[in-house]
Design a protein around this motif. Structure first.
Motif, short mmCIF file in Angstrom:
data_model
loop_
_atom_site.label_atom_id
_atom_site.label_comp_id
_atom_site.label_asym_id
_atom_site.label_seq_id
_atom_site.Cartn_x
_atom_site.Cartn_y
_atom_site.Cartn_z
N LEU A 165 0.84 -1.20 0.00
CA LEU A 165 0.00 0.00 0.00
C LEU A 165 0.87 1.24 0.00
CD1 LEU A 165 -2.90 1.22 0.32
CD2 LEU A 165 -2.47 1.18 2.80
N GLU A 166 0.51 2.22 -0.82
CA GLU A 166 1.23 3.49 -0.80
C GLU A 166 0.31 4.61 -1.26
OE1 GLU A 166 4.43 3.86 -3.58
OE2 GLU A 166 3.26 3.16 -5.28
N HIS A 167 0.61 5.81 -0.78
CA HIS A 167 -0.10 6.97 -1.33
C HIS A 167 0.71 7.48 -2.50
CE1 HIS A 167 2.57 10.16 0.19
NE2 HIS A 167 2.64 9.48 1.32
N ILE A 168 0.04 7.92 -3.54
CA ILE A 168 0.71 8.34 -4.77
C ILE A 168 0.30 9.75 -5.13
CG2 ILE A 168 1.04 6.02 -5.71
CD1 ILE A 168 -1.51 6.32 -7.27
N GLU A 169 1.12 10.36 -5.96
CA GLU A 169 0.83 11.71 -6.43
C GLU A 169 -0.11 11.64 -7.62
OE1 GLU A 169 1.72 14.43 -4.87
OE2 GLU A 169 2.69 13.21 -3.33
N CYS A 170 -0.46 12.80 -8.16
CA CYS A 170 -1.45 12.89 -9.21
C CYS A 170 -1.12 12.01 -10.41
CB CYS A 170 -1.58 14.35 -9.67
SG CYS A 170 -2.84 14.60 -10.94
N ASN A 171 -2.11 11.28 -10.90
CA ASN A 171 -1.95 10.43 -12.07
C ASN A 171 -2.77 10.94 -13.25
OD1 ASN A 171 -0.32 7.71 -11.58
ND2 ASN A 171 -1.29 8.33 -9.68
N ALA A 172 -3.04 12.25 -13.24
CA ALA A 172 -3.72 12.91 -14.36
C ALA A 172 -5.07 12.27 -14.66
CB ALA A 172 -2.84 12.90 -15.61
N ALA A 173 -5.80 11.92 -13.62
CA ALA A 173 -7.13 11.34 -13.78
C ALA A 173 -8.12 12.05 -12.87
CB ALA A 173 -7.10 9.85 -13.48
N CYS A 174 -7.96 13.37 -12.76
CA CYS A 174 -8.74 14.13 -11.78
C CYS A 174 -10.24 14.06 -12.04
CB CYS A 174 -8.29 15.59 -11.79
SG CYS A 174 -6.54 15.82 -11.37
N ASP A 175 -10.65 13.87 -13.28
CA ASP A 175 -12.08 13.78 -13.56
C ASP A 175 -12.68 12.47 -13.10
OD1 ASP A 175 -10.39 12.75 -15.47
OD2 ASP A 175 -11.75 13.03 -17.14
N PHE A 176 -11.84 11.55 -12.62
CA PHE A 176 -12.33 10.28 -12.07
C PHE A 176 -12.07 10.17 -10.57
CE2 PHE A 176 -11.22 9.32 -16.53
CZ PHE A 176 -12.43 8.83 -16.98
N ALA A 177 -11.76 11.29 -9.94
CA ALA A 177 -11.37 11.28 -8.53
C ALA A 177 -12.51 10.81 -7.62
CB ALA A 177 -10.94 12.69 -8.12
N PRO A 178 -12.14 10.11 -6.54
CA PRO A 178 -10.80 9.69 -6.13
C PRO A 178 -10.37 8.40 -6.84
CG PRO A 178 -12.37 9.12 -4.43
CD PRO A 178 -13.15 9.86 -5.49
N VAL A 179 -9.09 8.34 -7.16
CA VAL A 179 -8.56 7.25 -7.98
C VAL A 179 -7.65 6.35 -7.15
CG1 VAL A 179 -7.03 6.71 -9.91
CG2 VAL A 179 -8.72 8.52 -10.14
N VAL A 180 -7.80 5.06 -7.35
CA VAL A 180 -6.89 4.05 -6.81
C VAL A 180 -6.25 3.34 -7.99
CG1 VAL A 180 -6.70 1.90 -5.50
CG2 VAL A 180 -8.20 3.72 -4.68
N MET A 181 -4.96 3.10 -7.91
CA MET A 181 -4.27 2.37 -8.98
C MET A 181 -3.72 1.07 -8.43
SD MET A 181 -2.33 5.31 -11.20
CE MET A 181 -2.47 4.36 -12.72
N VAL A 182 -3.85 0.00 -9.22
CA VAL A 182 -3.27 -1.29 -8.87
C VAL A 182 -2.33 -1.67 -10.00
CG1 VAL A 182 -3.70 -3.70 -8.33
CG2 VAL A 182 -5.35 -1.96 -7.61
N ASN A 183 -1.04 -1.74 -9.67
CA ASN A 183 -0.02 -2.02 -10.68
C ASN A 183 -0.17 -1.10 -11.89
OD1 ASN A 183 0.82 -3.98 -8.94
ND2 ASN A 183 0.05 -5.70 -10.14
N TRP A 184 -0.50 0.15 -11.60
CA TRP A 184 -0.63 1.25 -12.58
C TRP A 184 -1.84 1.14 -13.48
CZ3 TRP A 184 2.09 4.49 -10.24
CH2 TRP A 184 3.31 4.12 -9.65
N GLU A 185 -2.82 0.32 -13.13
CA GLU A 185 -4.10 0.29 -13.83
C GLU A 185 -5.12 1.06 -12.99
OE1 GLU A 185 -4.25 -0.61 -16.79
OE2 GLU A 185 -2.51 -1.94 -17.02
N PHE A 186 -6.05 1.75 -13.67
CA PHE A 186 -6.96 2.67 -13.00
C PHE A 186 -8.20 1.98 -12.41
CE2 PHE A 186 -4.76 5.66 -15.82
CZ PHE A 186 -4.51 6.71 -14.94
N PHE A 187 -8.51 2.38 -11.19
CA PHE A 187 -9.79 2.06 -10.56
C PHE A 187 -10.38 3.39 -10.12
CE2 PHE A 187 -7.44 -1.81 -10.57
CZ PHE A 187 -8.39 -2.82 -10.69
N ASP A 188 -11.38 3.84 -10.87
CA ASP A 188 -11.87 5.21 -10.75
C ASP A 188 -13.04 5.34 -9.77
OD1 ASP A 188 -10.10 5.89 -12.86
OD2 ASP A 188 -11.59 5.27 -14.34
N ASN A 189 -13.28 6.60 -9.36
CA ASN A 189 -14.46 6.95 -8.55
C ASN A 189 -14.63 6.00 -7.36
OD1 ASN A 189 -15.25 9.08 -10.35
ND2 ASN A 189 -16.02 7.51 -11.74
N GLN A 190 -13.55 5.82 -6.62
CA GLN A 190 -13.57 4.87 -5.51
C GLN A 190 -14.15 5.48 -4.24
OE1 GLN A 190 -12.33 1.35 -5.63
NE2 GLN A 190 -12.96 2.02 -7.67
#
Length: 274
Positions: A127-152
């Motif tokens: 688990l880690e907190h990450i900086e912006c991944n340029a997906a602000c229109d889907f916030a809040p975003v979680v990434m797993v191995n750099w794949e997007f999980f949006d609107n969490q």
């Protein structure tokens, strides 16, 4: 006390990685330019960039281990110690934090029993907190191995990590299918993506990102999601079709404050009210 030399890879691993490294280096006019993908390559072998991996990169490129270490320690995508099969990153940058990223991160820390940049005892999740991944229109975003999980939400993110630990199939919101962290590292090293459906997978701007463009074209805009206070479900909104002469801005919103921060109202400035 001098540091002991890094242990070498076994002969079969060294031969295989050497062949891969030769292919990577051949892509560049200067061999030093291959350092970043080579670091991903050794990360795909061990799940992190070890002293052995850095020594391998240095040997392949004719660099010192200090030069390789300087690069490996600069970029956050290179792990410096063993990590989980799934790197779960919660965006806690400004917009995602306001939309609930902090709450998600806190929930996952409690649920998994780990802190930032820590791995569960079963080796499944880091688990880690990450900086912006340029997906602000889907916030809040979680990434797993750099794949997007949006609107969490805290609830959906908790289910996500539970599914990963249990080995259940997890589908990213968009983009390519999920794979292990080691497989991700090999793809980032520049080798073909073998995941079924990866070539056809596409991403794109979300509806919120396109609102300004549609308004500029005089098109009607449907706001499909309105942000509610943290912890509450989003509410559906009403379609708004502006006339050609109507120019919408943030000051046309019916609310006088951000719904996520009612303690700090933000109405029009004095100049605008005159």
């Amino acid at each position: 006390m001098p540091q002991l030399p890094a242990p070498a890879y076994p002969a079969d691993v060294l031969a295989r990685l050497g062949a891969d490294a030769k292919e990577v280096i051949a892509r560049y006019p200067g061999s030093r330019s291959a350092l970043l993908p080579l670091l991903h390559l050794v990360q795909s072998e061990e799940g992190y960039v070890s002293r052995t991996g850095m020594a391998f990169c240095a040997d392949q490129l004719g660099l010192t281990t200090a030069e390789v270490t300087a690069v490996a320690t600069f970029y956050s995508m290179y792990r410096r110690r063993p990590s989980g099969d799934y790197q779960v990153g919660v965006c806690t940058n400004t917009l995602c934090a306001v939309m609930g990223g902090d709450a998600i991160f806190d929930r996952l820390k409690d649920h998994l029993g780990v802190g930032n940049d820590e791995t569960t005892d079963d080796g499944k999740i880091t688990l880690e907190h990450i900086e912006c991944n340029a997906a602000c229109d889907f916030a809040p975003v979680v990434m797993v191995n750099w794949e997007f999980f949006d609107n969490q939400t805290p609830e959906s993110a908790t289910k996500l990590v539970d599914d990963l630990i249990a080995g259940r199939t997890v589908e990213p919101t968009r983009g390519a299918p999920l794979c292990s962290y080691k497989e991700t590292a090999r793809i980032l090293a520049g080798f073909p993506d073998q995941r079924p459906g990866a070539v056809e997978a596409t991403g794109g701007a979300g509806a919120a990102s396109l609102v300004g463009l549609k308004l500029a074209r005089g098109e009607g805009v449907t706001a499909a999601r309105v942000v509610g206070p943290r912890g509450e479900s989003p509410q559906d909104s009403v379609t708004h079709d502006p006339s050609p002469t109507e120019h919408l801005s943030s000051h046309d919103a019916p609310q006088q404050t951000s719904a996520s921060d009612p303690a700090n109202p933000a109405g029009p400035t004095a100049e605008e009210g005159e």
